[in-house]
Structure formats: C-alpha cells, structure tokens
Design an enzyme around this catalytic site. Sequence first.
Site, mmCIF file in Angstrom:
data_model
loop_
_atom_site.group_PDB
_atom_site.id
_atom_site.type_symbol
_atom_site.label_atom_id
_atom_site.label_comp_id
_atom_site.label_asym_id
_atom_site.label_seq_id
_atom_site.Cartn_x
_atom_site.Cartn_y
_atom_site.Cartn_z
ATOM 1 C CE LYS A 143 -0.093 -0.372 4.880
ATOM 2 N NZ LYS A 143 -0.829 -0.891 6.129
ATOM 3 C CE1 TYR A 167 10.880 31.792 2.202
ATOM 4 C CE2 TYR A 167 11.246 29.369 2.026
ATOM 5 C CZ TYR A 167 10.650 30.571 1.507
ATOM 6 O OH TYR A 167 10.435 30.583 0.219
ATOM 7 N NE ARG A 175 -2.501 -8.129 7.742
ATOM 8 C CZ ARG A 175 -3.326 -8.628 8.777
ATOM 9 N NH1 ARG A 175 -3.675 -9.788 8.912
ATOM 10 N NH2 ARG A 175 -3.477 -7.608 9.946
ATOM 11 N NE ARG A 217 -7.147 0.445 10.996
ATOM 12 C CZ ARG A 217 -6.092 0.525 10.680
ATOM 13 N NH1 ARG A 217 -5.109 1.300 10.695
ATOM 14 N NH2 ARG A 217 -5.424 -0.695 10.128
ATOM 15 C CG HIS A 238 -4.289 -4.533 11.743
ATOM 16 N ND1 HIS A 238 -3.012 -4.909 11.050
ATOM 17 C CD2 HIS A 238 -3.918 -3.177 11.669
ATOM 18 C CE1 HIS A 238 -2.040 -3.991 11.011
ATOM 19 N NE2 HIS A 238 -2.663 -2.964 11.328
ATOM 20 C CB CYS A 244 12.962 25.866 1.608
ATOM 21 S SG CYS A 244 14.112 26.826 2.334
ATOM 22 C CG MET A 245 7.818 23.225 -1.675
ATOM 23 S SD MET A 245 6.794 24.041 -2.804
ATOM 24 C CE MET A 245 5.662 24.958 -1.605
ATOM 25 C CG ASP A 246 10.845 23.856 -4.257
ATOM 26 O OD1 ASP A 246 9.992 22.891 -4.295
ATOM 27 O OD2 ASP A 246 10.611 25.099 -4.293
HETATM 28 C C1 LIG Z 1 -0.268 -1.793 6.953
HETATM 29 C C2 LIG Z 1 -0.921 -2.903 7.233
HETATM 30 C C3 LIG Z 1 0.087 -4.145 7.727
HETATM 31 C C4 LIG Z 1 1.499 -3.811 7.880
HETATM 32 O O1 LIG Z 1 1.838 -3.242 8.896
HETATM 33 P P1 LIG Z 1 3.419 -2.794 9.494
HETATM 34 O O2 LIG Z 1 3.404 -2.257 10.777
HETATM 35 O O3 LIG Z 1 4.125 -1.976 8.364
HETATM 36 O O4 LIG Z 1 3.851 -4.291 9.477
HETATM 37 C C5 LIG Z 1 -0.556 -5.310 7.945
HETATM 38 N N1 LIG Z 1 -1.758 -5.416 7.968
HETATM 39 C C6 LIG Z 1 -2.506 -4.429 7.804
HETATM 40 C C7 LIG Z 1 -4.532 -4.708 7.470
HETATM 41 C C8 LIG Z 1 -2.267 -3.281 7.151
HETATM 42 O O5 LIG Z 1 -3.019 -2.221 7.083
#
Ligand SMILES: *Cc1c(COP(=O)(O)O)cnc(C)c1O
Length: 377
Positions: free
Chosen positions: A34, A272, A220, A132, A161, A319-321
């Site tokens: 992601k 700045y 994951r 969540r 999770h 700065c931005m850039d």
């Molecule tokens: C982002 C995410 C992960 C990975 O989390 P990490 O902290 O980067 O290991 C695993 N499961 C779900 C559902 C997530 O959204």
Amino acid sequence: MKTRAIIHLDRFLGNFNAVRARIGQNRRICVPVKADGYGHGALQIAKTSLEAGAFCLGVAAVTEGAELRKGGINAPIILFSQPYPEEIPAIFDANLTPFVSDSWFIDALNETALARKTRLAVHLKIDTGMGRIGCPVDEAAALARRIADCAGLELAGTATHFAVADSSNARDIAYTEEQSARFVKAVDSIRAEGIDPGIVHAANSGAVILHPDTWFDMVRPGILLYGYKAVEEPENLQKLSGFEPLRALPVMELRSAVVLIKKVKKGDTVSYGRTWTAANDTNIAVIPAGYADGLPRLASGKWQAVIGGNVYPLAGRICMDLCCADLGQQTDVRRWDEAVLFGGQAPDAAALAAAAGTIPYEITCNVSKRAPREYKN
Ligand SMILES: *Cc1c(COP(=O)(O)O)cnc(C)c1O
C-alpha cells in the site's frame, strides 16, 4: 544527479529472507505494498516479493490494486480497507480480495458476483481490539456463515490486526496476547459452524518480531521488510528464545547533490524565518531537496547531510525545494558532490523520523514522486 530515492532491492530481499527464515517454510507471507510500497514503488516491490516466494500482496486502495494488475501482477491482492460502493465494479475488474466486516458489504459483493457470473474470494476481518475496521468477535461466525451461503463469494481467509504489537512494554505485550486470544476464539467459532476460515492471518511487523504465537498461516509484515525493525527484540522475552535475532536493512536512501556553494559571513542568516545565524564565516552548500521531496520541515535544525562521508548540519529551515548545509570555514566539498539525506552513509529514515517527531513509515511514504526511484540490485 538530481534528488532521487535509491531503492536497494537486494536489501529488501535480505529482509524478506530473514522473515521467511524466522517464520518457517510452512507459513505464507503477504507483502503490504500500500501507499506505493511505503514509497518504495509498489510494482517493483511486488515483483521482487513474488519472485522471492511471497504468497500475496496487500493494498489500501482499489486503485492501488488496479495499478498492480496493469503492471502484470497475477498473485492475490488483499484490499485492506473498506471501499466505497461505487468502487465495487473495479474490485471485480482487478480481481481484488477485499477484507469484509459487515453484512452490507458481503451482500453487495455477492450481488455483483452473481450478476457477473463469477466468484470473488474475500477475507473476513475481525476487530479484536484495534477499534478500526473488522466485525465484533461475537459476530464472526454469523458473518462467516453469511459468506458461506453466498454463491458468489468464497471465504478465502480470516484476519485481524494488532494495535500495539510493536511495543515490548509488558502491558502492550499482554494486550496483543488478549487480541490474539479473542481472534483464536473467533476462528474457533467459525470452525465450530463447520466453515473453513481459509488462511488465518494477523501478524504485522511488530508481531513477527515479538509474537510467534500470532503467526498462524500467514504474516503481513510491512515496515520490517522495508528495513525498519518496528521494535527491538528484548533479550529476556521467553517466547523468543530459540530464534535468531532478526536482521533488517533499510531499503531506501534519499540522495541529492550540492548545486551551489556560497560564502556567508559571521552574523549572516540562512533560510526562511532567519532561525539560523552564522557563528563564524563559513561555507553553505545549497541542496535541492526540501519538504516537497519528502524531507520533513519539522526536522529543521535537527538534521544533517552526509557529503563525501562527512556529516554537515543543515542550516536553517528546510524549504519546499531546498535545504542548506553548513560546510564550515575550510571544506573539501565541491559543487556537484553527492549529498545523502537519509539512508546509506547517512542515518536512516527511522533516525530522521525521530528527529521530526514521527515514524519511519511516514518518512518513506512522503518521499514524493518528484524524486525518481532508482532501483539497485
Ligand atoms: C499496513 C498493514 C500491515 C503492515 O503493518 P506494518 O506495521 O508495516 O508491519 C499489516 N496489516 C494491515 C491490515 C495493514 O493495513
């Protein structure tokens, strides 16, 4: 030699293999890609992961999954977040595997599946304490039954999770164990209905490091694969005895170059807000990397550039850039020399995150597309 992010795919592979060695050959790995692979480039990371033996990928947006399909990825792609109703056709077009956690979504997906004369794999997401998305533990069996009764759906997995798996604080360890126990109870209730829960998975990076009993059928880990240990392994944690310490190397490096060197006089100010005043006559290197490239402005006054292996404090606001580094009165630094802003020779994104009051996830995600990704094996 413009500002760019170097992505060390060899290090990603090393991290992947370290996770694989830790969890054993019989478990699967889902690689979260992601947010464009936490800023590393989702397609490259996906390809590298699948070649290395990952089972599937994880995305947060339907568009992210569709991009991967366009890039030729055929492996299962789990959609971690709750999409909008109007995105349902695109889920089918890209054959994504959504997390489902309520009957409305289950029914909506089933209706589309039947209309398209197809069958969609879904994973039931259970909220065991993250607060969540996910269904309550005591609704898991009924929702699994509902999915099993849908001709257009297949329950391919069951997941949860963790909220504090990346903490070795005793209270947080206990909370993760409690979440895990609730999850086991929910999965058992699904099996008691005579339903196969599919692939059972829960562990994020923190849980891969600290909680072997949560690895189930698949893990994951995200940030760990990108090279940041979500938590250090306490030597005295009993359940970790027998495991080799996990080694993870940061995959991303942000590099730029000195595009101008200028002399400033004692008392002159730089950037700045005039927050920085030269204590002595000195040389300032101007580096074309700023917060629009992903160098956080909150790190102003707390960060440095590494040029030719030497560390130079940044002078004044980022700065931005652009940002500016104080080279001192005498310097070997030459115009066009390479400057490393994090990773590689410089401290990594986790150190930069600490300086800016955030987490490494946010640092690597925020490296913008203005900084091209350069892949190295
Ligand atoms: C982002 C995410 C992960 C990975 O989390 P990490 O902290 O980067 O290991 C695993 N499961 C779900 C559902 C997530 O959204």
